[in-house]
Design a protein around this motif. Sequence first.
Motif, PDB file in Angstrom:
ATOM      1  N   ILE A   1       0.868  -1.188   0.000  1.00 12.26           N
ATOM      2  CA  ILE A   1       0.000   0.000   0.000  1.00 12.26           C
ATOM      3  C   ILE A   1       0.895   1.225   0.000  1.00 12.26           C
ATOM      4  O   ILE A   1       1.744   1.388   0.884  1.00 12.26           O
ATOM      5  CB  ILE A   1      -0.935   0.000   1.228  1.00 12.26           C
TER       6      ILE A   1
ATOM      7  N   THR B   1      -6.892   6.524   3.486  1.00 13.52           N
ATOM      8  CA  THR B   1      -7.136   5.460   2.502  1.00 13.52           C
ATOM      9  C   THR B   1      -6.154   4.309   2.690  1.00 13.52           C
ATOM     10  O   THR B   1      -6.560   3.142   2.774  1.00 13.52           O
ATOM     11  CB  THR B   1      -6.992   6.012   1.070  1.00 13.52           C
ATOM     12  N   GLY B   2      -4.879   4.629   2.742  1.00  8.29           N
ATOM     13  CA  GLY B   2      -3.858   3.587   2.854  1.00  8.29           C
ATOM     14  C   GLY B   2      -3.989   2.780   4.133  1.00  8.29           C
ATOM     15  O   GLY B   2      -3.873   1.550   4.120  1.00  8.29           O
TER      16      GLY B   2
ATOM     17  N   ALA C   1      -7.094   0.534   3.937  1.00  9.30           N
ATOM     18  CA  ALA C   1      -6.822  -0.581   3.026  1.00  9.30           C
ATOM     19  C   ALA C   1      -5.930  -1.620   3.700  1.00  9.30           C
ATOM     20  O   ALA C   1      -6.172  -2.837   3.593  1.00  9.30           O
ATOM     21  CB  ALA C   1      -6.169  -0.068   1.745  1.00  9.30           C
TER      22      ALA C   1
ATOM     23  N   ALA D   1      -2.461   4.790  -2.768  1.00  6.02           N
ATOM     24  CA  ALA D   1      -3.270   5.616  -1.863  1.00  6.02           C
ATOM     25  C   ALA D   1      -2.464   6.876  -1.570  1.00  6.02           C
ATOM     26  O   ALA D   1      -2.286   7.295  -0.433  1.00  6.02           O
ATOM     27  CB  ALA D   1      -3.584   4.851  -0.577  1.00  6.02           C
TER      28      ALA D   1
ATOM     29  N   THR E   1     -12.126  -0.350  -7.462  1.00  6.19           N
ATOM     30  CA  THR E   1     -10.827   0.334  -7.281  1.00  6.19           C
ATOM     31  C   THR E   1      -9.745  -0.193  -8.217  1.00  6.19           C
ATOM     32  O   THR E   1      -8.572   0.113  -8.044  1.00  6.19           O
ATOM     33  CB  THR E   1     -10.300   0.313  -5.816  1.00  6.19           C
TER      34      THR E   1
ATOM     35  N   GLY F   1      -9.072   6.804  -2.924  1.00  8.75           N
ATOM     36  CA  GLY F   1      -8.853   8.098  -2.299  1.00  8.75           C
ATOM     37  C   GLY F   1      -8.627   9.180  -3.349  1.00  8.75           C
ATOM     38  O   GLY F   1      -9.048   9.036  -4.505  1.00  8.75           O
TER      39      GLY F   1
ATOM     40  N   THR G   1     -12.069   7.959   1.757  1.00  8.95           N
ATOM     41  CA  THR G   1     -10.849   7.262   2.199  1.00  8.95           C
ATOM     42  C   THR G   1     -11.191   5.947   2.888  1.00  8.95           C
ATOM     43  O   THR G   1     -10.553   4.929   2.633  1.00  8.95           O
ATOM     44  CB  THR G   1      -9.987   8.117   3.157  1.00  8.95           C
TER      45      THR G   1
ATOM     46  N   GLY H   1     -10.902   2.800   0.648  1.00  9.30           N
ATOM     47  CA  GLY H   1      -9.737   2.136   1.251  1.00  9.30           C
ATOM     48  C   GLY H   1     -10.089   0.697   1.600  1.00  9.30           C
ATOM     49  O   GLY H   1      -9.372  -0.248   1.261  1.00  9.30           O
TER      50      GLY H   1
END
Length: 463
Positions: A21, A27-28, A31, A201, A408, A425, A445, A449
Motif C-alpha cells: 500500500i 485510505t492507505g 486498506a 493511496a 478500485t 482516495g 478514504t 480504502g
Amino acid sequence: MANAFQTTPVSQLADQYDAIIVGSGGTGLSAAIQANELGLKVAVLEKNEELGGNTNRASSGMNAAETTVQLKNGVIDNVAEFYRETYKDGGKLNDKDMLGYFVYHSAPAISWLAEHGIKLDDITVTGGMSKKRTHRPASMAPIGGFLVKSLLNVVAQQNIPVFNQTKVTKLVKNADGQVAGVEVDANGTAKTISAKAVILATGGFGASKEYMKRYRPDLVDYKTTNQPGATGDGLELAEAIGAELMQMDLIQVHPTVQQDNPHVYLIGEAVRGEGAILVNAQGQRFVNELNTRKIVSNAITALPEHSAYLIFDQGIRDRAKAIEFYDKTGLVEHGDTVEDLAKTLNMDPATLQETVDTWNTAVKNHDDQAFNRTTGMDRGIEKPGFFAIHIAPAIHYTMGGLHINSKTEVLDGNGDVIEGLYAAGEVAGGLHGNNRVGGNSIAETIIFGRQAGMQVALWANRK
C-alpha cells in the motif's frame, strides 16, 4: 498527529508481500487494516517522514447516510437522497457506479470504524447537503488527526509494518503485464519488492505546480491547503505503465482559507455548518454560506478584495472545537460586542450589527430571505464574545486522477483493467464530479480504502 506511532525500520523491508500500500493517509491505513484482516501480508510505504498525508488536515467530518448515529440525533435520512444531492453538487459528472458504491457503503464504514474503537458519535452539516450527515468524534475534535491517530493504533495492534521515508519510484510488471511489485528508494537505498498487488493511496496533486501548469494554469499562483507531499506521485507511477488520467482539470478551490501568514490554514466547513456567516469588507452578507464550495468560492473571488470574513459567536465556537486551534495560532479576531468586532475589522459598526440582527431573525424564523440558506441555522450569532476570521479561496482538492472502476481497479486508456493495480482516495478520479462535498473525502478514504483491501484479497487469493 502520529508522533507516538513507531514506524518500522527500513532494514526490515521484506522482499515480498501479498499487497503493498503506497501512502499512509486514511485510505492507505484503511486498506492495510482491511487486507490484513482478510489474511494478507501487507506493508504500508510512505515517502514523507510524517504519516497521515492530507488526512491530517481534514477538519469537518465523514459523511454517511442512514446511520444509527443519525437516528440517535433525530436525523432521518436516506441513501438515495445522499446520492441525488452528491450527484447534483458534482455537476452530474460523477461516475455513477462509484457514487452508488460510495453512498450505499457509507453507513457500514461508520460501523466498521466503531468496531475498531473509532467512534464518530456527533453530527453536523456541510455545504450542499440537506441533512446532518457529517459524522465526527463526540469531542468535536478535527476529524483528520483523530482518524490518523486512531487508525495507526489499530495498525499497531495488528502489527502491520509502516515504513516512512520510503518512496516508490516505479511500478514493476511481470511477463503477463500484471503489476507485481515496486521499486523503492528506502531512505537512500534502492530496493525491488515483489507483491501480488499494489494499492496506490498517494493522495492528490494539490501541491504540484507542474500538474497545475499542465491542467489548470489559471490556478498556478493560488496558495494550497495541501501538505507539501501532495504532488501526484501515484499519477506519475501509474501513467508510466499506461494508466488513464481523467477529469484532471476539475480542481476544487476551498472558500474559507486563512492565508495572511506564510502557513495556510483551512477553516473547516463545520464552522459554517454550526452557524457562522460570511460578510464582505463592508460587513454585509453576499452568499448562501452553505452552497457548494464552487459557488461560495466564486462569490468570494468576485468581491473587490477577493476575500471575506467568517463571523461567529461563542455559541458557535463551542460547537466547532477546531476554532480553539485557530485562535491559539492567532487567526481569530475578537470583540466583546458585534460593534467592537466591527471596529477591529475596520467596518461600519451599524452595518455589521444590522447584518447580524437580520441573520438572527432569519434563524429564529428559519427563513433566510436574503440568500435562501436552509442549513446550519440551529443557532444565531448572539452569545458573547464575537469573533471573525479573514478568509479567501485556495486550492484544496483534486477531483480528477486515475481512472478506476467501483472495485478500485485501475484502467488503461482502452478502459481495460491493469491487473494487480488498485487505487483509492484522492489519487483516483470520478467520484466527486466537478465539486467535492465537504465530508465526502474522509468518507471516500474509508469506503474505498476498505474496498481496495477487499478487492486485493480476492485477487491475491486467485493467484
